[in-house]
Design an enzyme around this catalytic site. Structure first.
Site, PDB file in Angstrom:
ATOM      1  NE  ARG A 224      -4.194  -1.460  -0.126  1.00 27.47           N
ATOM      2  CZ  ARG A 224      -4.274  -2.424  -1.030  1.00 27.47           C
ATOM      3  NH1 ARG A 224      -3.241  -2.668  -1.819  1.00 27.47           N
ATOM      4  NH2 ARG A 224      -5.379  -3.144  -1.149  1.00 27.47           N
ATOM      5  CG  HIS A 271      -2.309  -0.976  -7.837  1.00 33.06           C
ATOM      6  ND1 HIS A 271      -2.983  -0.210  -6.928  1.00 33.06           N
ATOM      7  CD2 HIS A 271      -2.321  -2.238  -7.333  1.00 33.06           C
ATOM      8  CE1 HIS A 271      -3.391  -0.958  -5.918  1.00 33.06           C
ATOM      9  NE2 HIS A 271      -2.991  -2.199  -6.145  1.00 33.06           N
TER      10      HIS A 271
END
Length: 308
Positions: A224, A271
């Site tokens: 994250r 991502h």
């Protein structure tokens, strides 16, 4: 008949509309899968944090909300979500993460960038150390972290791992708790961040902890974005860190003006470290619904008190 509402968005619907019925049939379930069930008739919801349902109060008969992402920090704070919530633990997602982490760990370990970007007629005589001389630390030893740690240990790296609670993983030296965090990071040459994002882990890699790493250490963050203090990371890269390969960010897509794009010691990936694969995720979803219909415990339930 079991009513399952697919609320993970129109973009994902075609793939799941194909994969889920096959998984339901193999699990022996008679399911009406749709995107538009009347709320009071819904038995299960398949969703994502940015999905179609944000107010869960009308779903009074819903037995489980199944997230298709591993991360749940953007859904656990929804005050209307009182139903049980399960996170995705998917073999395809795990395999994808292992491949991304292993690939980038080996890229930096072997100094591949030096040769890939150095095709200029200069003979660069660089010989990397062997894996057993390159200490690796994995922060986060859940399903993804444990799989990555085990894979890297199998390649010969001395692997340390840290988690909030004690873990026992073959071939990995494990640490737990606040004191164990500093021990796990001390002189690490490659650090991999696979922690969930909670109040306790936000900016866990700050100036103090970045200073514990070995000179020229590399950070890989497929976890994250907010696990790292960005200003602290940029400062450490300018001073003593070797590189940061980052797959996750506070704002996504990463804005074009962000300093990470232009920094010579930063690699940005969009991502992609691991994506939930509908084919394998469908079997996980079907199994949880089968359990619910059989009165068995659901798998991978989120602990609201810990945030994951």
């Amino acid at each position: 008949m079991v009513n399952v509402l697919f609320a993970a968005g129109a973009k994902r619907w075609p793939d799941y509309a194909e994969a889920l019925p096959e998984a339901f049939a193999k699990a022996g379930l008679n399911v009406d899968l749709a995107r538009d069930h009347a709320p009071e008739t819904v038995d299960y919801i398949v969703t994502s944090p940015n999905g179609d349902v944000q107010d869960y109060r009308p779903y009074t008969a819903c037995k489980l909300v199944q997230n298709i992402w591993a991360g749940v920090e953007n859904i656990t704070d929804n005050p209307t979500l009182t139903q049980p919530l399960a996170r995705m633990v998917d073999p395809g997602l795990t395999q994808g993460m292992v491949e991304w982490v292993t690939g980038h760990a080996l890229r930096h370990h072997l100094g591949m960038d030096l040769h890939i970007h150095g095709q200029d007629g200069v003979w660069r005589d660089f010989v990397p150390p062997l894996a057993w001389d390159r200490p690796v630390t994995v922060l986060g030893l859940g399903a993804l972290g444990a799989a990555c740690a085990t894979t890297l240990a199998g390649l010969g790296f001395p692997v340390r791992g840290w988690a909030r609670s004690a873990k026992d993983i073959d071939g990995v030296e494990t640490f737990a708790g606040p004191g164990g965090l500093s021990q796990s990071l001390d002189k690490a040459q490659i650090v991999i961040l696979l922690l969930p994002l909670t109040d306790a882990t936000r900016h866990i890699m700050n100036t103090e902890r970045l200073a514990l790493l070995a000179p020229d250490a590399v950070i890989l963050n497929p976890g994250r974005g907010s696990l790292i203090d960005n200003d602290a990371l940029l400062g450490a890269l300018d001073e003593h860190l070797g590189h940061a390969t980052l797959d996750v960010f506070d704002t996504e897509p990463l804005p074009p003006e962000h300093p990470f794009w232009a920094h010579p010691k930063v690699t940005v990936t969009p991502h992609i470290a691991s994506e939930t694969r509908p084919r394998t995720a469908a079997t996980v979803i079907a199994e949880n619904i089968r359990r619910g219909e059989a009165g068995a415990p659901f798998r991978h339930l989120v602990d609201r008190s810990s945030g994951y």
